[in-house]
Enzyme design. Structure first.
Site, PDB file in Angstrom:
ATOM      1  N   ASN A  31       0.835  -1.181   0.000  1.00  0.00           N
ATOM      2  CA  ASN A  31       0.000   0.000   0.000  1.00  0.00           C
ATOM      3  C   ASN A  31       0.883   1.249   0.000  1.00  0.00           C
ATOM      4  O   ASN A  31       1.686   1.450   0.922  1.00  0.00           O
ATOM      5  CB  ASN A  31      -0.890  -0.016   1.256  1.00  0.00           C
ATOM      6  CG  ASN A  31      -1.732   1.236   1.385  1.00  0.00           C
ATOM      7  OD1 ASN A  31      -2.582   1.504   0.546  1.00  0.00           O
ATOM      8  ND2 ASN A  31      -1.489   2.015   2.435  1.00  0.00           N
ATOM      9  N   GLU A  32       0.784   2.067  -1.038  1.00  0.00           N
ATOM     10  CA  GLU A  32       1.380   3.404  -1.085  1.00  0.00           C
ATOM     11  C   GLU A  32       2.872   3.439  -0.754  1.00  0.00           C
ATOM     12  O   GLU A  32       3.305   4.056   0.227  1.00  0.00           O
ATOM     13  CB  GLU A  32       0.594   4.368  -0.175  1.00  0.00           C
ATOM     14  CG  GLU A  32      -0.883   4.420  -0.570  1.00  0.00           C
ATOM     15  CD  GLU A  32      -1.694   5.501   0.139  1.00  0.00           C
ATOM     16  OE1 GLU A  32      -1.157   6.160   1.046  1.00  0.00           O
ATOM     17  OE2 GLU A  32      -2.862   5.684  -0.236  1.00  0.00           O
TER      18      GLU A  32
ATOM     19  N   TRP B  36      -0.080   5.637  -4.329  1.00  0.00           N
ATOM     20  CA  TRP B  36      -0.735   6.626  -3.475  1.00  0.00           C
ATOM     21  C   TRP B  36      -1.437   7.717  -4.268  1.00  0.00           C
ATOM     22  O   TRP B  36      -2.362   8.369  -3.781  1.00  0.00           O
ATOM     23  CB  TRP B  36       0.298   7.147  -2.484  1.00  0.00           C
ATOM     24  CG  TRP B  36       0.383   8.618  -2.221  1.00  0.00           C
ATOM     25  CD1 TRP B  36      -0.250   9.306  -1.212  1.00  0.00           C
ATOM     26  CD2 TRP B  36       1.171   9.584  -2.919  1.00  0.00           C
ATOM     27  NE1 TRP B  36       0.106  10.637  -1.262  1.00  0.00           N
ATOM     28  CE2 TRP B  36       0.971  10.823  -2.301  1.00  0.00           C
ATOM     29  CE3 TRP B  36       2.052   9.501  -4.020  1.00  0.00           C
ATOM     30  CZ2 TRP B  36       1.601  11.987  -2.736  1.00  0.00           C
ATOM     31  CZ3 TRP B  36       2.669  10.647  -4.463  1.00  0.00           C
ATOM     32  CH2 TRP B  36       2.437  11.881  -3.807  1.00  0.00           C
TER      33      TRP B  36
ATOM     34  N   TYR C 106      -7.457  11.293  -3.375  1.00  0.00           N
ATOM     35  CA  TYR C 106      -8.251  12.093  -2.432  1.00  0.00           C
ATOM     36  C   TYR C 106      -8.060  13.565  -2.765  1.00  0.00           C
ATOM     37  O   TYR C 106      -6.957  13.979  -3.149  1.00  0.00           O
ATOM     38  CB  TYR C 106      -7.778  11.863  -0.989  1.00  0.00           C
ATOM     39  CG  TYR C 106      -7.941  10.444  -0.492  1.00  0.00           C
ATOM     40  CD1 TYR C 106      -9.175   9.986  -0.027  1.00  0.00           C
ATOM     41  CD2 TYR C 106      -6.864   9.565  -0.495  1.00  0.00           C
ATOM     42  CE1 TYR C 106      -9.326   8.684   0.420  1.00  0.00           C
ATOM     43  CE2 TYR C 106      -7.006   8.256  -0.040  1.00  0.00           C
ATOM     44  CZ  TYR C 106      -8.236   7.820   0.411  1.00  0.00           C
ATOM     45  OH  TYR C 106      -8.390   6.527   0.856  1.00  0.00           O
TER      46      TYR C 106
ATOM     47  N   GLU D 191      -8.697   3.392  -3.846  1.00  0.00           N
ATOM     48  CA  GLU D 191      -9.071   4.140  -2.636  1.00  0.00           C
ATOM     49  C   GLU D 191      -9.577   5.514  -3.059  1.00  0.00           C
ATOM     50  O   GLU D 191      -8.922   6.194  -3.859  1.00  0.00           O
ATOM     51  CB  GLU D 191      -7.865   4.373  -1.703  1.00  0.00           C
ATOM     52  CG  GLU D 191      -7.426   3.181  -0.894  1.00  0.00           C
ATOM     53  CD  GLU D 191      -6.389   3.583   0.175  1.00  0.00           C
ATOM     54  OE1 GLU D 191      -6.301   4.782   0.526  1.00  0.00           O
ATOM     55  OE2 GLU D 191      -5.663   2.687   0.633  1.00  0.00           O
TER      56      GLU D 191
ATOM     57  N   TRP E  59     -13.028   3.944   0.380  1.00  0.00           N
ATOM     58  CA  TRP E  59     -12.231   3.903   1.626  1.00  0.00           C
ATOM     59  C   TRP E  59     -13.039   4.527   2.750  1.00  0.00           C
ATOM     60  O   TRP E  59     -13.394   5.679   2.628  1.00  0.00           O
ATOM     61  CB  TRP E  59     -10.929   4.685   1.434  1.00  0.00           C
ATOM     62  CG  TRP E  59     -10.069   4.633   2.657  1.00  0.00           C
ATOM     63  CD1 TRP E  59     -10.052   5.538   3.676  1.00  0.00           C
ATOM     64  CD2 TRP E  59      -9.116   3.619   2.998  1.00  0.00           C
ATOM     65  NE1 TRP E  59      -9.155   5.158   4.628  1.00  0.00           N
ATOM     66  CE2 TRP E  59      -8.568   3.985   4.248  1.00  0.00           C
ATOM     67  CE3 TRP E  59      -8.687   2.429   2.390  1.00  0.00           C
ATOM     68  CZ2 TRP E  59      -7.593   3.207   4.895  1.00  0.00           C
ATOM     69  CZ3 TRP E  59      -7.726   1.667   3.033  1.00  0.00           C
ATOM     70  CH2 TRP E  59      -7.185   2.065   4.264  1.00  0.00           C
TER      71      TRP E  59
END
Ligand SMILES: *[C@@H]1O[C@H](CO)[C@@H](O)[C@H](O)[C@H]1NC(C)=O
Length: 388
Positions: free
Chosen positions: A180-181, A244, A283, A319, A348
């Site tokens: 993850n990221e 990410w 995001y 996400e 998420w």
């Protein structure tokens, strides 16, 4: 053609397990093109859910509830974290050498319990092995696996390959997400010799946010060797590593795809150590006062089409949230992913006790899942609800 042959095999031979597969930009179950509509249910207690007899009745009931909710709201897939920073698994000795999946020998059977519940509910599970988005006290164990050839090989032989061999034939196993990221722990530095290893394009992007520790080449070698180890144990396994931000996962927008086949091979030397599909996170930034998406985001402005990224593999938006969605509702986000070329969308996240500012409640994500429930549009995202 390959997909068609596989479908025939699946129907004719009961011993052949029909697994999720990839052709071109899309996922398939048998010969049916499918869209991965789902959620992150990343943990109940991060890093301590599986192995060492940790999957108690409380944790199992929570995961069972998450999987059933995905199914009943019309979703088909779920992303779950496994080792995180190596807090409790794999079993690593004081010298940093992996001895096995876990001390008590329950990691594999714990993961299988999750897969069994998922299969009953026609939900695919994607296991995210490690986490680069947070550097914790136990990170020294992960450091060995990332940066030390011998320690990495021990992890592959003693933990990764036993897991992959034991679970690879499970119908509910969607695939493996290696880290993850990784951009959380990447160093931003120039590398005049090779654009694969030059991360100066990440200057001011926020990369290195968890502690800039590793060169791009260190991380790419780690991905290349783990992907190769997975393929050795299960040649049909599907592999990704969740970026990410698409900034490091595309050659467009003046950017560099750190995950492309030739860069991973150049870093680690293993021909089959490449990803099967790409997955990225997005995001709207909290630190920009209007909370807008950056211009590379799938949800920037009216939204980008998957083809804008110039990628030769499927891309999952793995996400995102309505809460940090710059005015996009979850329904609009899932809708955009389905109709604009992406291969999947995972909100998420599902943990219902959550009070994190980035996270949507289950009810919000469920509204997004319901928007795609029952869709079968083969010229757009494809079939959403299928039997495993
Ligand atoms: C991967 O990135 C490198 C460095 O930019 C580039 O030279 C190469 O052509 C890319 N490979 C593919 C398959 O896109």
């Amino acid at each position: 053609m390959k997909v068609f042959l596989l479908a025939v095999l699946c129907l004719s031979a009961h011993t052949v397990v029909c697994r999720l597969s990839i052709s071109g930009d899309h996922f398939y179950e048998g010969s049916t093109r499918v869209f991965l509509s789902g959620v992150n249910a990343a943990w109940v207690y991060l890093g301590t859910d599986f192995g060492n007899n940790q999957l108690d009745s409380y944790r199992l009931s929570k995961y069972t509830d998450y999987i059933k909710q995905v199914q009943s709201n019309g979703g088909n897939s779920i992303r779950i974290f496994v080792h995180d920073n190596c807090e409790t698994t794999p079993d690593i000795d004081s010298n940093g050498i992996t001895q096995g999946p876990d001390k008590s020998g329950t990691l594999i059977s714990d993961l299988k319990k999750i897969l069994d519940v998922a299969e009953t509910n026609n939900v695919l599970v994607f296991f995210a092995l490690f986490n680069g988005a947070q550097k914790k006290t136990d990170h020294w164990k992960l450091q060995g696996i990332i940066a030390d050839d011998n320690k990495r090989q021990k992890y592959i032989e003693m933990a990764l390959q036993p897991m992959v061999k034991a679970l690879g034939n499970h119908k509910a196993l969607g695939g493996w997400d290696i880290m993850n990221e990784m951009e959380g722990i990447i160093k931003v530095e120039a590398h005049a010799g090779d654009s694969c290893f030059d991360t100066s394009f990440l200057l001011k992007s926020g990369a290195g946010f968890a502690g800039a520790t590793y060169s791009a080449q260190d991380l790419q070698r780690f991905l290349n060797h783990l992907a190769n180890g997975i393929k050795q144990a299960d040649s049909a396994a599907l592999i990704t590593s969740g970026s990410w931000n698409p900034i490091s996962n595309t050659d467009m927008f003046g950017s560099q795809n750190l995950y492309n086949d030739s860069c991973l091979r150049k870093a680690g030397g293993k021909q089959q150590g490449v990803l099967s599909f790409y997955s990225t996170h997005t995001y709207a930034k909290a630190d920009t006062c209007q909370c807008h998406y950056d211009n590379i985001s799938p949800f920037h402005g009216a939204g980008h089409h998957k083809s804008d990224y110039g990628l030769d593999k499927p891309l999952v938006i793995a996400e995102f949230s309505e809460k940090k969605g710059d005015g996009w509702t979850a329904s609009q986000q899932f809708n955009h992913a389905y109709y604009y070329g992406y291969a999947g969308a995972w909100g998420w996240q599902y943990k219902q006790e959550s009070s994190d500012a980035d996270e949507d409640t289950a009810a919000v994500i469920n509204a997004g899942l319901q928007f795609l429930k029952g869709k079968t549009d083969a010229s757009n995202g494809g079939t959403v609800n299928f039997h495993l």
